[in-house]
Design a protein around this motif. Structure first.
Motif, PDB file in Angstrom:
ATOM      1  N   VAL A   1      -7.905  10.410   4.439  1.00  0.00           N
ATOM      2  CA  VAL A   1      -7.741  11.139   3.178  1.00  0.00           C
ATOM      3  C   VAL A   1      -8.726  12.308   3.113  1.00  0.00           C
TER       4      VAL A   1
ATOM      5  N   PHE B   1      -7.898   7.010  -3.397  1.00  0.00           N
ATOM      6  CA  PHE B   1      -7.142   7.074  -2.144  1.00  0.00           C
ATOM      7  C   PHE B   1      -8.063   6.835  -0.947  1.00  0.00           C
TER       8      PHE B   1
ATOM      9  N   THR C   1      -8.945   3.170  -0.774  1.00  0.00           N
ATOM     10  CA  THR C   1      -7.800   2.318  -0.459  1.00  0.00           C
ATOM     11  C   THR C   1      -7.203   2.601   0.917  1.00  0.00           C
ATOM     12  N   HIS C   2      -7.130   3.876   1.284  1.00  0.00           N
ATOM     13  CA  HIS C   2      -6.379   4.269   2.487  1.00  0.00           C
ATOM     14  C   HIS C   2      -7.232   4.842   3.609  1.00  0.00           C
TER      15      HIS C   2
ATOM     16  N   ASN D   1       0.821  -1.214   0.000  1.00  0.00           N
ATOM     17  CA  ASN D   1       0.000   0.000   0.000  1.00  0.00           C
ATOM     18  C   ASN D   1       0.850   1.257   0.000  1.00  0.00           C
ATOM     19  N   SER D   2       2.155   1.080   0.146  1.00  0.00           N
ATOM     20  CA  SER D   2       3.044   2.237   0.138  1.00  0.00           C
ATOM     21  C   SER D   2       4.282   1.910  -0.683  1.00  0.00           C
TER      22      SER D   2
ATOM     23  N   PRO E   1       2.119   6.376   0.860  1.00  0.00           N
ATOM     24  CA  PRO E   1       1.042   5.525   0.341  1.00  0.00           C
ATOM     25  C   PRO E   1       0.835   5.859  -1.139  1.00  0.00           C
TER      26      PRO E   1
END
Length: 173
Positions: free
Chosen positions: A121, A113, A116-117, A22-23, A41
């Motif tokens: 965000v 983003f 996913t994160h 993921n990063s 990320p």
């Protein structure tokens, strides 16, 4: 070129590596022409470009503003690797482009983003010192094990060239 079986092995190795990371590790160059390593990320688009969302407080952001080239690395977690000497990894030389907040790509990638994160965000996007940066791969190397190193070109991760330069056997005495 490599045969279809090797190409499929490389493709599978690449897809597994991307799915498990993921990063990305970033290697940028500062104004004194010294290398600086960091991470961020990332998300990818459907054509193989990587995107990072980074703050001006980070050294890598200023470095990319001054010199928009970098090396990006995805690397297998140490806890999951079979050998510390042959961790699966993808290293790419990339060109960086800052994406304006009024560009449609900005909204598309920020949505990605968020998915996913996570919720952080939504907070970061309200901070005006954060920038979306597209990292367009030019060339690189995929390593999926001993004797399994492949050169890649651009964002087309479908054709690999087996890398053999630098491989030598120890002399038998």
């Amino acid at each position: 070129m490599i045969d279809e079986s090797q190409n499929n092995t490389a493709q599978t190795g690449l897809q597994e590596l991307i799915a498990k990371t993921n990063s990305a590790i970033l290697a940028t160059t500062n104004s004194e022409k010294q290398g600086e390593a960091s991470y961020s990320p990332y998300v990818m688009d459907e054509t193989g470009n990587f995107y990072i969302f980074i703050s001006e407080a980070a050294k890598h952001t200023k470095n990319l503003m001054d010199a928009p080239t970098l090396s990006l690395m995805l690397i297998e977690d140490e806890a999951e690797c079979r050998s510390i000497f042959a961790r699966k990894r993808l290293t790419l030389k990339c060109d960086a482009t800052f994406i304006s907040r009024d560009d449609a790509v900005f909204d598309e990638r920020i949505a990605q983003f968020k998915e996913t994160h996570g919720a952080i965000v939504s907070t970061l996007v309200n901070m005006t010192d954060f920038h979306l940066v597209r990292l367009a791969p030019e060339s690189g190397r995929l390593v999926i094990g001993f004797g399994q190193a492949y050169d890649v070109k651009g964002t087309d991760f479908s054709n690999f060239q087996h890398a053999t330069v630098g491989h030598r056997q120890a002399k038998k005495e």
